[in-house]
Write a protein that holds these residues in place. Structure first.
Motif, PDB file in Angstrom:
ATOM      1  N   MET A   1      26.033 -73.864  81.636  1.00  0.00           N
ATOM      2  CA  MET A   1      25.968 -74.067  80.207  1.00  0.00           C
ATOM      3  C   MET A   1      27.098 -73.268  79.549  1.00  0.00           C
ATOM      4  O   MET A   1      27.385 -72.142  79.918  1.00  0.00           O
ATOM      5  N   HIS A   2      27.712 -73.845  78.555  1.00  0.00           N
ATOM      6  CA  HIS A   2      28.804 -73.193  77.847  1.00  0.00           C
ATOM      7  C   HIS A   2      28.253 -72.136  76.898  1.00  0.00           C
ATOM      8  O   HIS A   2      27.154 -72.261  76.369  1.00  0.00           O
ATOM      9  N   TYR A   5      27.501 -73.211  72.842  1.00  0.00           N
ATOM     10  CA  TYR A   5      26.280 -73.795  72.280  1.00  0.00           C
ATOM     11  C   TYR A   5      25.337 -72.741  71.691  1.00  0.00           C
ATOM     12  O   TYR A   5      24.946 -72.842  70.520  1.00  0.00           O
ATOM     13  N   PRO A   6      24.947 -71.718  72.451  1.00  0.00           N
ATOM     14  CA  PRO A   6      24.073 -70.712  71.817  1.00  0.00           C
ATOM     15  C   PRO A   6      24.788 -69.894  70.745  1.00  0.00           C
ATOM     16  O   PRO A   6      24.175 -69.453  69.774  1.00  0.00           O
ATOM     17  N   VAL A   8      27.104 -71.006  68.603  1.00  0.00           N
ATOM     18  CA  VAL A   8      27.116 -71.799  67.372  1.00  0.00           C
ATOM     19  C   VAL A   8      25.725 -71.850  66.757  1.00  0.00           C
ATOM     20  O   VAL A   8      25.565 -71.730  65.540  1.00  0.00           O
ATOM     21  N   LEU A   9      24.709 -72.007  67.592  1.00  0.00           N
ATOM     22  CA  LEU A   9      23.334 -72.017  67.086  1.00  0.00           C
ATOM     23  C   LEU A   9      22.988 -70.678  66.435  1.00  0.00           C
ATOM     24  O   LEU A   9      22.381 -70.633  65.354  1.00  0.00           O
TER      25      LEU A   9
END
Length: 143
Positions: A1-2, A5-6, A8-9
């Motif tokens: 997983m990049h 993603y977390p 930005v969230l």
């Protein structure tokens, strides 16, 4: 997983929480917004801990401390909000601005503008509170 993603969230959660703190006028909603911001920080801590593959898992340990501090903060915050609500009848932040001290409260009345050094060992000045009894003496009318 990049990692993006977390991250930005977490950035979105933090921005929503910051918006809630700056715009909301209800104290409970402000506390909820602060919690959102703390959860965004927790998400970042865990995401970077996993991404860096830390053997000590220091990001996750720091997240546990942050959760404990957030729980204590929300408990104390809610207690304060409930106490203010009982006394004032509202939890709106705008309505609570009158609890702050103002310059007018610090001003002395006109009759109390004399220097205390002039009255040492004499009767209290009319219009001032008597230190022994705590009662205010009325000024006598002079003709």
């Amino acid at each position: 997983m990049h990692l993006a993603y977390p991250a930005v969230l977490a950035a979105l959660l933090f921005c929503i929480g910051l918006y809630g703190v700056l715009v909301r006028r209800n104290a409970i909603l402000v506390l909820m917004s602060v919690e959102l911001m703390l959860n965004a920080v927790n998400l970042n801590l865990v995401a970077f801990d996993v991404w860096l593959r830390d053997t000590l898992h220091s990001g996750q340990a720091l997240t546990l401390f942050t959760i404990a501090i957030a729980a204590a903060e929300i408990g104390i915050g809610l207690a304060i909000v409930l106490a203010v609500y009982r006394n004032r009848g509202t939890s709106g932040i705008d309505r609570l601005r009158d609890t702050a001290e103002t310059d007018e409260a610090e001003k002395l009345p006109d009759s109390a503008e004399t220097d205390d050094a002039d009255t040492v060992g004499t009767e209290p000045t009319p219009g001032r509170a008597d230190e022994k009894t705590g009662k205010t003496k009325k000024a006598e009318a002079t003709t």
